[in-house]
Write a protein that holds these residues in place. Structure first.
Motif, short mmCIF file in Angstrom:
data_model
loop_
_atom_site.label_atom_id
_atom_site.label_comp_id
_atom_site.label_asym_id
_atom_site.label_seq_id
_atom_site.Cartn_x
_atom_site.Cartn_y
_atom_site.Cartn_z
N PHE A 60 -2.11 -8.61 7.44
CA PHE A 60 -3.29 -9.12 8.13
C PHE A 60 -2.87 -10.25 9.06
CE2 PHE A 60 -5.07 -6.99 4.51
CZ PHE A 60 -6.26 -6.45 4.98
N ASP A 61 -3.78 -10.63 9.95
CA ASP A 61 -3.46 -11.67 10.93
C ASP A 61 -3.69 -13.08 10.41
OD1 ASP A 61 -2.67 -9.85 12.90
OD2 ASP A 61 -4.74 -9.56 13.57
N SER A 62 -4.29 -13.21 9.24
CA SER A 62 -4.53 -14.55 8.69
C SER A 62 -4.40 -14.51 7.17
CB SER A 62 -5.93 -15.05 9.07
OG SER A 62 -6.94 -14.32 8.37
N HIS A 63 -4.12 -15.68 6.62
CA HIS A 63 -3.99 -15.81 5.16
C HIS A 63 -5.31 -15.51 4.48
CE1 HIS A 63 -2.51 -17.24 1.35
NE2 HIS A 63 -3.38 -18.24 1.31
N ALA A 64 -6.42 -15.96 5.11
CA ALA A 64 -7.74 -15.74 4.52
C ALA A 64 -8.07 -14.25 4.40
CB ALA A 64 -8.81 -16.45 5.35
N GLU A 65 -7.72 -13.47 5.44
CA GLU A 65 -7.98 -12.04 5.39
C GLU A 65 -7.16 -11.36 4.30
OE1 GLU A 65 -8.88 -10.26 9.71
OE2 GLU A 65 -7.08 -11.53 9.68
N ALA A 66 -5.92 -11.80 4.14
CA ALA A 66 -5.06 -11.23 3.11
C ALA A 66 -5.62 -11.52 1.72
CB ALA A 66 -3.64 -11.78 3.24
N LEU A 67 -6.11 -12.75 1.52
CA LEU A 67 -6.71 -13.11 0.24
C LEU A 67 -7.98 -12.30 -0.01
CD1 LEU A 67 -6.34 -17.00 0.15
CD2 LEU A 67 -5.09 -15.33 -1.21
N MET A 68 -8.76 -12.08 1.03
CA MET A 68 -9.99 -11.32 0.88
C MET A 68 -9.70 -9.87 0.47
SD MET A 68 -13.13 -10.92 3.61
CE MET A 68 -13.23 -12.71 3.70
N PHE A 69 -8.64 -9.31 1.03
CA PHE A 69 -8.26 -7.94 0.68
C PHE A 69 -7.78 -7.89 -0.77
CE2 PHE A 69 -5.22 -4.45 0.34
CZ PHE A 69 -5.92 -3.40 0.94
N GLY A 70 -7.00 -8.89 -1.17
CA GLY A 70 -6.54 -8.96 -2.55
C GLY A 70 -5.63 -7.81 -2.92
N ARG A 71 -5.89 -7.23 -4.08
CA ARG A 71 -5.12 -6.07 -4.54
C ARG A 71 -6.09 -4.94 -4.86
NH1 ARG A 71 -0.57 -5.91 -9.39
NH2 ARG A 71 -0.30 -3.66 -9.42
N GLN A 72 -5.81 -3.78 -4.34
CA GLN A 72 -6.70 -2.63 -4.50
C GLN A 72 -5.90 -1.37 -4.81
OE1 GLN A 72 -9.54 -2.11 -1.27
NE2 GLN A 72 -9.38 -4.26 -0.67
N ASP A 73 -6.54 -0.46 -5.56
CA ASP A 73 -5.99 0.87 -5.75
C ASP A 73 -6.61 1.77 -4.69
OD1 ASP A 73 -4.56 0.07 -7.98
OD2 ASP A 73 -6.23 0.47 -9.32
N LEU A 74 -5.76 2.38 -3.86
CA LEU A 74 -6.25 3.11 -2.69
C LEU A 74 -5.63 4.49 -2.58
CD1 LEU A 74 -5.86 0.32 0.03
CD2 LEU A 74 -7.99 1.03 -1.05
N GLU A 75 -6.32 5.35 -1.89
CA GLU A 75 -5.76 6.62 -1.43
C GLU A 75 -5.52 6.49 0.06
OE1 GLU A 75 -6.76 11.43 -1.41
OE2 GLU A 75 -8.37 9.98 -1.71
N ILE A 76 -4.26 6.55 0.47
CA ILE A 76 -3.94 6.46 1.89
C ILE A 76 -3.46 7.83 2.37
CG2 ILE A 76 -3.35 4.02 1.67
CD1 ILE A 76 -0.41 4.80 1.93
N PHE A 77 -3.54 8.05 3.66
CA PHE A 77 -3.24 9.37 4.21
C PHE A 77 -2.04 9.28 5.15
CE2 PHE A 77 -7.65 9.18 3.03
CZ PHE A 77 -7.85 10.38 2.37
N ILE A 78 -1.05 10.11 4.89
CA ILE A 78 0.13 10.19 5.73
C ILE A 78 -0.21 10.99 6.99
CG2 ILE A 78 2.55 10.87 5.85
CD1 ILE A 78 1.97 8.72 3.75
N MET A 79 0.03 10.39 8.14
CA MET A 79 -0.30 11.04 9.42
C MET A 79 0.93 11.77 9.92
SD MET A 79 -2.47 7.86 11.01
CE MET A 79 -2.89 8.73 12.52
N GLU A 80 1.02 13.05 9.60
CA GLU A 80 2.19 13.85 9.98
C GLU A 80 1.89 14.72 11.18
OE1 GLU A 80 4.19 14.29 5.58
OE2 GLU A 80 2.81 15.84 6.25
#
Length: 233
Positions: A213-233
């Protein structure tokens, strides 16, 4: 007489100095012993980093079966624990989440697991569950990857502003384990957008990523999450 008095006074001084040294040694030993007595139990009982748990519709394996057993025990799921997360398992997870005031998304992550287990953290070793590479699911011509994601920025304590590949740490960059997601891979993260794997980290192993993220505050807000991400092939 004067000489005798002087000798007696000198002996008292020497005895006092000796007692003082012995007292200092005793206090030192006592301090070390006390420190060991206090810290040893902490070292013995210090918990390891919590194991990652993620069960979602479409997954299968021993971890899925274990969660199904907890769902059955809690009265959320009928039938047998077959290790395949289908629509019935998803619905059971949703019922558990609704009852416990959690976000209802049908995904068993850390919070949902703790609600099911009565607050006992997920420990695959104690449960006899081998970590399986069931994190990757085929999605037609592409694939999705289940990961544990943590926000970070160049402004976090101890971080620099350059990635391992020399680019700037900025929104749109992720740090990865290159043996799982090669550097240069483009991914799509729901709620975040597109990103490129340009960074690595000493604590990033397996299906874990850091999301820049572009700021420390945004990174803290995101925290830690379990996610499904998609590989763009």
């Amino acid at each position: 007489m004067k000489i005798r008095k002087l000798l007696l006074a000198a002996r008292k001084i020497m005895q006092g100095a000796r007692r003082h040294r012995e007292l200092r040694r005793f206090r030192g030993a006592l301090s070390i012993g006390t420190a060991l007595a206090v810290t040893a139990p902490l070292a013995l009982h210090a918990p390891a980093e919590a194991a990652h748990i993620l069960v979602k519709e479409g997954m299968r394996g021993a971890a899925v079966q274990h969660v199904q057993e907890l769902l059955i025990r809690g009265g959320y799921l009928d039938g047998a624990a077959d290790g395949v997360a289908g629509s019935l398992t998803r619905a059971a997870i949703e019922r558990c989440q609704e009852k416990n005031g959690l976000e209802v998304d049908g995904i068993c992550g850390q919070a949902t697991y703790l609600a099911l287990s009565g607050g006992v953290p997920y420990d695959p070793v104690a449960l006899g569950i081998r970590e399986e590479r069931a994190h990757e699911v085929s999605r037609g011509s592409g694939r999705s990857v289940y990961v544990s994601a943590t926000g970070y920025s160049a402004f976090d304590p101890g971080n620099g502003n350059r990635t391992a590949t020399g680019t700037m740490v900025r929104r749109g960059v992720i740090a990865v384990d290159p043996s799982v997601i090669p550097l240069g891979t483009r991914v799509f993260i729901p709620g975040y957008g597109e990103a490129v794997a340009e960074d690595i980290g000493g604590s990033i192993h397996g299906y874990r990523i850091d999301v820049a993220f572009d700021s420390h505050a945004e990174a803290l807000m995101f925290g830690r999450q379990d996610l499904e991400i998609f590989i763009m092939e």
